[in-house]
Motif scaffolding. Structure first.
Motif, PDB file in Angstrom:
ATOM      1  N   LYS A   6      81.515 -13.527  26.494  1.00  0.00           N
ATOM      2  CA  LYS A   6      80.761 -12.694  27.464  1.00  0.00           C
ATOM      3  C   LYS A   6      79.849 -13.696  28.021  1.00  0.00           C
ATOM      4  O   LYS A   6      79.609 -14.858  27.515  1.00  0.00           O
ATOM      5  CB  LYS A   6      79.665 -11.796  26.560  1.00  0.00           C
ATOM      6  CG  LYS A   6      80.492 -10.472  26.105  1.00  0.00           C
ATOM      7  CD  LYS A   6      79.676  -9.828  25.350  1.00  0.00           C
ATOM      8  CE  LYS A   6      80.399  -8.703  24.721  1.00  0.00           C
ATOM      9  NZ  LYS A   6      79.620  -7.669  24.004  1.00  0.00           N
ATOM     10  N   GLU A  10      76.168 -10.521  31.231  1.00  0.00           N
ATOM     11  CA  GLU A  10      76.376  -9.462  29.967  1.00  0.00           C
ATOM     12  C   GLU A  10      75.713  -9.310  28.826  1.00  0.00           C
ATOM     13  O   GLU A  10      75.330  -8.246  28.210  1.00  0.00           O
ATOM     14  CB  GLU A  10      77.973  -9.606  29.757  1.00  0.00           C
ATOM     15  CG  GLU A  10      78.795  -9.186  31.103  1.00  0.00           C
ATOM     16  CD  GLU A  10      80.266  -9.448  30.670  1.00  0.00           C
ATOM     17  OE1 GLU A  10      80.669 -10.304  29.846  1.00  0.00           O
ATOM     18  OE2 GLU A  10      81.265  -8.945  31.253  1.00  0.00           O
ATOM     19  N   LYS A  11      75.247 -10.342  28.267  1.00  0.00           N
ATOM     20  CA  LYS A  11      74.489 -10.589  27.243  1.00  0.00           C
ATOM     21  C   LYS A  11      72.878 -10.031  27.452  1.00  0.00           C
ATOM     22  O   LYS A  11      72.530  -9.201  26.495  1.00  0.00           O
ATOM     23  CB  LYS A  11      74.401 -12.148  26.834  1.00  0.00           C
ATOM     24  CG  LYS A  11      75.832 -12.445  26.126  1.00  0.00           C
ATOM     25  CD  LYS A  11      75.529 -13.840  25.564  1.00  0.00           C
ATOM     26  CE  LYS A  11      76.971 -14.293  25.005  1.00  0.00           C
ATOM     27  NZ  LYS A  11      76.819 -15.744  24.814  1.00  0.00           N
TER      28      LYS A  11
END
Length: 65
Positions: A6, A10-11
């Motif tokens: 990721k 996205e995190k």
């Protein structure tokens, strides 16, 4: 998809779960924009005065000024 695959975007998207107000205060804290809090508070108070000025509470509000 594992955590290693990721990307940072996205995190960050996974961390935000909450209401609009919660996200707003999270943004203020992350970006260190604490000076916006009094500004928002004053705008909300003026909005409240405008709303109450159109109700039966208007005579009591006008005596404050």
């Amino acid at each position: 998809m594992s955590d290693e695959q990721k990307n940072q975007f996205e995190k960050a998207g996974e961390q935000i779960e909450g209401s609009l107000v919660g996200e707003f205060f999270l943004m203020l804290r992350q970006n260190k924009k604490y000076w916006l809090v009094p500004l928002i508070a004053v705008l909300l108070l003026f909005g409240l005065l405008i709303i109450l000025g159109a109700t039966g509470a208007a005579p009591f509000i006008y005596t404050l000024f």
